[in-house]
Design a protein around this motif. Structure first.
Motif, short mmCIF file in Angstrom:
data_model
loop_
_atom_site.label_atom_id
_atom_site.label_comp_id
_atom_site.label_asym_id
_atom_site.label_seq_id
_atom_site.Cartn_x
_atom_site.Cartn_y
_atom_site.Cartn_z
N VAL A 131 -7.51 4.93 4.19
CA VAL A 131 -8.03 3.67 3.67
C VAL A 131 -7.08 2.52 4.00
CG1 VAL A 131 -8.73 2.42 1.60
CG2 VAL A 131 -9.32 4.83 1.85
N ILE A 132 -5.78 2.78 3.87
CA ILE A 132 -4.79 1.76 4.20
C ILE A 132 -4.90 1.37 5.67
CG2 ILE A 132 -2.32 1.26 4.26
CD1 ILE A 132 -1.99 3.42 2.07
N ALA A 133 -5.03 2.38 6.52
CA ALA A 133 -5.13 2.12 7.96
C ALA A 133 -6.38 1.30 8.29
CB ALA A 133 -5.14 3.43 8.74
N PHE A 134 -7.48 1.60 7.62
CA PHE A 134 -8.71 0.85 7.89
C PHE A 134 -8.55 -0.62 7.50
CE2 PHE A 134 -12.90 -0.75 6.57
CZ PHE A 134 -13.59 -0.60 7.76
N ALA A 182 0.81 -1.22 0.00
CA ALA A 182 0.00 0.00 0.00
C ALA A 182 0.84 1.27 0.00
CB ALA A 182 -0.94 0.00 1.21
N LEU A 183 2.00 1.25 0.67
CA LEU A 183 2.79 2.47 0.82
C LEU A 183 3.88 2.62 -0.22
CD1 LEU A 183 3.31 2.81 4.69
CD2 LEU A 183 1.61 3.90 3.23
N SER A 184 4.33 1.53 -0.83
CA SER A 184 5.43 1.64 -1.79
C SER A 184 5.10 2.53 -2.98
CB SER A 184 5.87 0.25 -2.25
OG SER A 184 4.78 -0.49 -2.77
N PRO A 185 3.83 2.60 -3.45
CA PRO A 185 3.55 3.57 -4.52
C PRO A 185 3.61 5.03 -4.06
CG PRO A 185 1.91 1.80 -4.53
CD PRO A 185 2.67 1.72 -3.24
N LEU A 186 3.55 5.25 -2.74
CA LEU A 186 3.52 6.62 -2.22
C LEU A 186 4.90 7.15 -1.87
CD1 LEU A 186 0.43 6.29 0.19
CD2 LEU A 186 0.47 7.02 -2.21
N GLU A 192 -5.18 -4.83 0.41
CA GLU A 192 -6.16 -4.15 1.27
C GLU A 192 -7.55 -4.19 0.65
OE1 GLU A 192 -3.86 -0.82 -0.90
OE2 GLU A 192 -3.50 -2.80 -0.07
N PHE A 193 -7.63 -4.27 -0.68
CA PHE A 193 -8.93 -4.33 -1.34
C PHE A 193 -9.52 -5.74 -1.29
CE2 PHE A 193 -11.28 -5.37 -5.26
CZ PHE A 193 -12.37 -4.53 -5.12
#
Length: 574
Positions: free
Chosen positions: A235-238, A64-68, A378-379
């Motif tokens: 959304v990632i955290a949820f 989830a975080l690597s694209p950011l 996550e999805f």
């Protein structure tokens, strides 16, 4: 203390592996097994649950975080800390609001599919490190393989050899001595292989190492709390919140089955929330319960949560002793260990069982797996839960209507749906197997009309067996009133038998009982059939083959048996 020492030895290589998997500096995995583990143990309800970094959360965080942000960079770490803080706040809020039952919505099939998808994502992320090739980080499965295949001639033989030696060592030790800490021995062998290659090679081998670990207490950290950061990470955290709570509660329950303890899901939510809030301010990323460490903790003789607290403290002491040795730990060896971890996530036995037993569960498994592999981890949890709920709603809104016959005395009662039995042409007996609520009303109405239509002789009377109706709402009472009025216009009646007290009470409160008629509600099948058949004319039943076979055992008007009037029908004709 002894159980804590065992747990500290086991967790050390896992912390390093999981931190690498999460794209975090290695020391963050170690810090994650310290303060968060102590807080979760002291504020949760389980005696044996051990919290810390987990493979599932690590891979979701990385994906989830690597694209950011670049994994391992300062912005990446800041985003991870923000996710951790949000997870803790959400988990604590859900625990205070007593929403512990929410984890029950995530079915076992969804977890199996998610774990299998996570295994594929883990293996995909380790290709660059295992073979020593330059591949984009955070790319999807298809993108990674498109980039990997053209670089086959660039594979570094030294890096691949170290990875293969580590992989083979781990597999061999795990099979021959399953109780040994195979990860530690495999990493030692991988480090030794790196040393040998560096000595014997005339040129740079290209084998990178982890580097020295800081032997210190977890330093204070400050998550980024800004509008942009919250928007990027909410959304990632949820997703990680739901995943972490599911892991923690399911693991705690599985250990509790062995220990005889009763788990409070709401208290576990509170414990996990407080642990992540504390971890966000002390250099830890999102944590949850670990099945491996919790199982080892229980088997090692732990009896109270202090075992997990001791494990965290002893890990700090061990870290001071082994921190310099991490400089010789090759990344290729870590990649090999992570492949072993990934393989362990795939539950082939459960997958085969799901594929054999249920088409609907197979669909949930397939959607969860492929959405996790092709879209995001996550999805996939959300997708799997949504499909599970849709399939459940489809089942509850289509309750089975089973036709019964008064002549079926002790025979097979599980007739096919809407299959007409050779039965009394004036009476239809139907068992409704499910709740009668607004979502099921149209299906039940259509089924009852199909049973009482011209094709079945248009029976005037309908006996509805209500022992399987656990719930009825206002729409359900309206349906029963409509059916009673429709049958009355034919000269018949709607009868109910074996209705539950809660159903009877609602019929009375809504006024439906007055429309149906209190005399049409029966306690037993004997009473119901006797009342219905006594309304028939004697001439209607004179040539009935059911009566000729003495199957009904009823006293019809004006008739007397050999031993006098025969009251009612058999005790349990339905």
């Amino acid at each position: 203390m002894l159980a804590g020492l065992t747990g500290a030895v086991i967790v050390l290589p896992q912390c390093v592996a999981f931190a690498t998997l999460a794209g975090m500096p290695v020391e963050y995995g170690l810090y994650c097994a310290m303060l968060p583990a102590i807080v979760a143990a002291l504020y949760g309800s389980s005696w044996h649950l051990v919290s810390g970094p987990t493979n599932a959360i690590s891979i979701v965080l990385f994906a989830a975080l690597s694209p950011l942000a670049q994994p391992g960079s300062a912005p990446y770490v800041q985003l991870a800390l923000t996710v951790t803080l949000l997870c803790g706040v959400m988990q604590l809020g859900m625990g205070i609001a007593r929403l512990g039952a929410l984890v029950n919505l995530i079915s076992h099939t969804v977890i199996v599919g998610f774990m299998a998808a996570a295994a594929v994502v883990i293996a995909n992320a380790q290709l660059r490190t295992f073979f020593g090739v330059d591949l984009p980080r955070g790319a999807s499965l298809i993108q990674t393989w498109r980039a990997f295949l053209p670089t086959l001639d660039e594979i570094n033989p030294y890096v691949t050899a170290v990875a293969l030696v580590t992989l083979v060592t781990a597999i061999a030790i795990r099979r021959v001595r399953p109780r040994w800490p195979y990860m530690i021995f495999a990493l030692i062998v991988g480090g030794f292989a790196t040393w040998v290659f560096d000595l014997s090679s005339v040129r740079d081998t290209g084998i990178s190492t982890v580097g020295g670990l800081p032997a210190s207490l977890p330093p204070f950290s400050w998550p980024v709390v800004s509008i942009d950061a919250l928007r990027e990470t909410a959304v990632i955290a949820f997703a990680i919140t739901i995943l972490g709570l599911t892991e923690a509660v399911s693991i705690a329950r599985s250990i509790a089955l062995r220990s005889g303890q009763r788990i409070d899901s709401n208290q576990e939510f509170v414990g996990q929330g407080l642990s992540n809030i504390a971890g966000a301010f002390f250099s830890s990323y999102a944590s949850s319960g670990s099945f491996n460490r919790s199982g080892v903790n229980y088997d090692a003789g732990a009896r109270t949560p202090l075992a997990a607290a001791f494990s965290a403290g002893l890990l700090l002491l061990i870290l001071f002793a082994v921190a310099p040795l991490a400089a010789y730990l090759p990344h290729a060896a870590m990649a090999a260990v992570l492949l072993i971890v990934a393989w362990g996530l795939i539950d082939l036995r459960e997958i085969r069982k799901i594929l054999r037993t249920s088409r609907s569960e197979t669909a949930v498994l397939a959607l969860t797996f492929f959405s996790g592999v092709l879209v995001s981890l996550e999805f996939c949890i959300v997708a799997g839960v949504m499909l599970s709920l849709l399939l459940y709603l489809n089942r509850t809104t289509h309750p089975v209507l089973t036709l019964l016959a008064p002549s079926d005395l002790g025979g097979n009662r599980r007739d096919a749906r809407l299959q007409r039995r050779k039965d009394c042409p004036r009476l239809a007996i139907v068992r409704l197997n499910g709740s009668l609520f607004y979502g099921a009303v149209e299906h039940v109405r259509n089924g009852l009309h199909a049973i009482t239509d011209e094709a079945h002789g248009r029976p005037k009377h309908l006996l509805l067996v209500g022992d399987a109706i656990n719930f009825i709402d206002l729409a359900g009472t309206h349906l029963l009133q409509d059916e009673a009025a429709r049958l009355a216009r034919r000269g018949g009646a709607l009868h109910l038998v074996r209705v539950k007290p809660s159903v009877h009470a609602l019929l009375e409160r809504t006024g439906a009982l007055a429309t149906i008629g209190a005399a049409q509600i029966h306690d037993t099948a004997k009473e119901a059939l006797g009342a219905i058949y006594r309304t028939f004319e004697s001439s209607e039943c004179a040539d009935c083959p059911l009566r000729a076979a003495n199957a009904l055992a009823l006293t019809l008007p004006g008739q007397t048996g050999a031993d006098g009037p025969r009251a009612g029908c058999p005790d349990d004709p339905l």
